[in-house]
Design an enzyme around this catalytic site. Structure first.
Site, PDB file in Angstrom:
ATOM      1  N   PHE A  18       1.233   5.240   0.696  1.00  0.00           N
ATOM      2  CA  PHE A  18       0.672   6.297   1.545  1.00  0.00           C
ATOM      3  C   PHE A  18       1.335   7.616   1.185  1.00  0.00           C
ATOM      4  CE2 PHE A  18       0.447   2.362   3.861  1.00  0.00           C
ATOM      5  CZ  PHE A  18      -0.718   2.416   4.619  1.00  0.00           C
ATOM      6  N   THR A  67       0.866  -1.191   0.000  1.00  0.00           N
ATOM      7  CA  THR A  67       0.000   0.000   0.000  1.00  0.00           C
ATOM      8  C   THR A  67       0.890   1.224   0.000  1.00  0.00           C
ATOM      9  OG1 THR A  67      -1.860  -1.057   1.084  1.00  0.00           O
ATOM     10  CG2 THR A  67      -1.722   1.300   1.334  1.00  0.00           C
TER      11      THR A  67
END
Ligand code: PEP
Ligand code: MN
Length: 595
Positions: A194, A192
């Protein structure tokens, strides 16, 4: 908030504690990312868990956190649009991209076994990412919850070995849970991305954050939309290729209400590079909207990431506090977080938080009899201030234009007799001085909200001003108009929501009560609501008066007439004395809103 730790040796970069906002509770993946990043960069993040993405942005904009973190995409689930959208909407300043490999594991109470698990909690997306593993447990119930760390906390609290959670190693440790199965995501490369960001900085400060000129190891995120035409997307992408810029990510979503698509794009390079300026110039020809979220240090840039955070560190002792865009635009009317709301005194009445006042009176002063009848009626039933138009801004030049100075003299007399301060509309600069001798408050009408010379003229007086929202004015335009008055030295401004023009024809205007909620956050100025002009229909004024009080307005402004059938202006919305009394009785039952 930011504090330099004094015990650091003088030669070393002082260790620094910064408050970092993230979505979820401690142990959530976002928190894990912050910890890992802080460890590498020599800073300490004081975690501030927030319930939603938007709350993360608010924590940073409101000064409760120095930096914030939002996920923007996941290798399995794809673009996390809410992350991009919030960064764009609040014009947040991205600092660095951080990528984390998420290693989901199934965890339970010490002593629990995989075979004994009957219920698994986790974030809905994480449950989806572990689809294959979960398919091997067909009889197990899946329970989506807000965040992986919340799932772990729930399992610990339930003290039931048949309950398990999917979360990070860190969350499991934090809540005393043990691993029942490891690496259970469908794909091992489950990463992921960010973005670490902070509040927008004032233009003059931005230069201090300039990166090295090359643009290597920098990335830029933008959102743009192209017309629904053959070749439009290809040509817009070509704008980057032509200038040697690599598009490292592209994702689309339809723009609701249009046939266009919005594209989320990441481009390698920094927006301050010349080739970027050229590409954007070309791009503009094919796009119908373009929003540059900003440039930041790419995850591949350890040195630069270090520098980006150093910049925050260097500025951290708040030598130059970050200034929100709103504060730049309207510094005097903006409410800082925690700043008390202003009181505005009008004669013997104070508009302030925790009070709700009724200002009433006729639309126009028509005669002594009409005015004094209304004045006594309202004074005997709850009103503390009287309104009345002497100079009327009418759509038609043939409509009743008001009694002028004679009407104003009557109003002043009625105000004195009943002990109520009076408010009346000032239409032009040349009326300001003379009118100031008899009114307690000037009203700037909706049609004059952006009459800047008039705003400046009342701003030079010491008389409070009721500033009505223009019928097609945004709230920022209303605040800018108020800023004109304050910037001339008059702090006593009360804003008034009086309905705006929309496609709706059932009501005279659309009374935008959401304006009250928004303005209570954005400004310290008191806010009144005028449901009479807002709906323009007598029988709908009463429910909207109730709503105005319930939403947190500091008062209402309503029109009353002894015989509405013969009113010379705004007859359809004039309240009879009975209507008026019913409203006052209703309002007594609605509590004040204070926060
Ligand atoms: C009024 O208050 O009578 C009036 C003319 O209001 P607005 O400027 O909101 O239309
Ligand atoms: Mn009116």
């Amino acid at each position: 908030m930011t504090t330099a730790q004094t015990q650091a040796p003088a030669t070393a970069t002082p260790a620094l504690t910064m408050t970092a906002a993230f979505e979820g509770i401690e142990g959530a993946y976002s928190h894990v990312v912050l910890e890992a990043y802080a460890g590498r960069r020599g800073v300490t993040f004081e975690p501030l868990g927030c319930p939603t993405f938007r709350a993360v942005a608010h924590a940073v904009l409101g000064g409760r956190a120095d930096v914030g973190l939002l996920p923007i995409d996941n290798a399995i689930a794809g673009t996390i649009r809410e992350g991009y959208d919030i960064l764009a909407e609040y014009e947040l300043d991205p600092l660095a991209e951080i990528t984390l490999r998420l290693e989901h594991r199934l965890v339970g109470l010490p002593g629990a076994t995989l075979e004994g698990v009957r219920e698994i909690e986790s974030h809905a997306i994480v449950l989806a990412e572990c689809g294959r593993f979960l398919a091997s447990l067909p009889d197990v119930k899946r329970v989506p919850v807000g965040d992986t760390a919340i799932a772990a906390r729930n399992v610990a609290a339930a003290k039931d070995p048949s309950h398990a959670a999917i979360c990070s190693k860190e969350a499991a440790e934090r809540y005393g849970l043990v691993e029942l199965a490891g690496s259970i995501a469908d794909h091992p490369d489950n990463t992921t991305r960010f973005l670490l960001f902070r509040a927008p900085v004032a233009a003059g400060v931005a230069a201090e954050f300039e990166p090295a000129a090359s643009g290597a190891d920098r990335k830029t995120s933008l959102v743009f939309s192209v017309a629904d035409k053959p070749g439009a997307l290809a040509r817009s992408l070509d704008a980057f290729g032509k200038h040697g810029l690599n598009v490292s990510k592209l994702d689309s979503k339809s723009r609701l209400g249009t046939s266009e698509f919005a594209f989320y794009a990441d481009i390698d390079g920094d927006v301050r590079e010349e080739r970027f300026a050229d590409a954007l110039q070309d791009l503009k020809e094919y796009t119908s909207s373009l929003h540059i979220i900003g440039s930041y240090d790419a995850g591949t840039a350890p040195a630069r990431v270090r520098r980006a955070i150093d910049v925050v560190v260097d500025n951290a002792p708040a030598v130059v506090p970050s200034v929100s865009k709103q504060k730049q635009n309207f510094p005097k009317v903006t409410r800082e977080p925690g700043q008390p709301r202003s009181k505005v005194r009008v004669g013997n009445v104070v508009l302030e938080d925790g009070t709700f006042i009724i200002a009433a009176g006729p639309c126009s002063v028509e005669s002594r009899e009409q005015l004094f009848a209304v004045a006594h009626e309202i004074r005997d039933h709850g009103a503390v201030m009287m309104r009345g138009g002497a100079f009327k801004p009418r759509t038609s030049p043939y409509a009743f234009q008001g009694m002028g100075w004679e009407g104003l003299a009557l109003l002043a007399e009625a105000g004195r007799e009943t002990g109520m301060p009076i408010v009346s509309e000032v239409m032009s600069i040349d009326q300001v001085e003379r009118m100031g001798q008899s009114v307690d408050m000037y009203q700037i009408g909706a049609r004059n909200m952006q009459n800047f010379d008039l705003l400046k003229a009342v701003g030079k007086t010491q008389i409070p001003v009721l500033l009505k929202r223009g019928m097609s004015a945004s709230l920022d335009e209303l605040l800018s108009a108020a800023e004109y008055i304050l910037s001339e030295g008059n702090p006593d401004v009360v804003l008034c929501e009086r309905g705006i023009r929309t496609f709706e024809t059932a009501t005279r205007n659309t009374l935008d009560l959401s304006a009250v909620a928004v303005l209570r956050e954005k400004t310290h100025l008191p806010i009144m609501v005028d449901p009479s002009h807002g709906v323009g229909v007598r029988r709908w004024i009463r429910p909207l008066c109730r709503a105005a009080k319930a939403v947190g307005a500091n008062g209402i402004l309503i029109e009353v007439h002894p015989n509405p059938a013969v009113a010379k202006s705004d007859a359809e919305q004039a309240l009879t004395f009975q209507d008026y009394e019913d409203i006052v009785a209703d309002l007594a039952r609605i509590p004040f809103i204070q926060d």
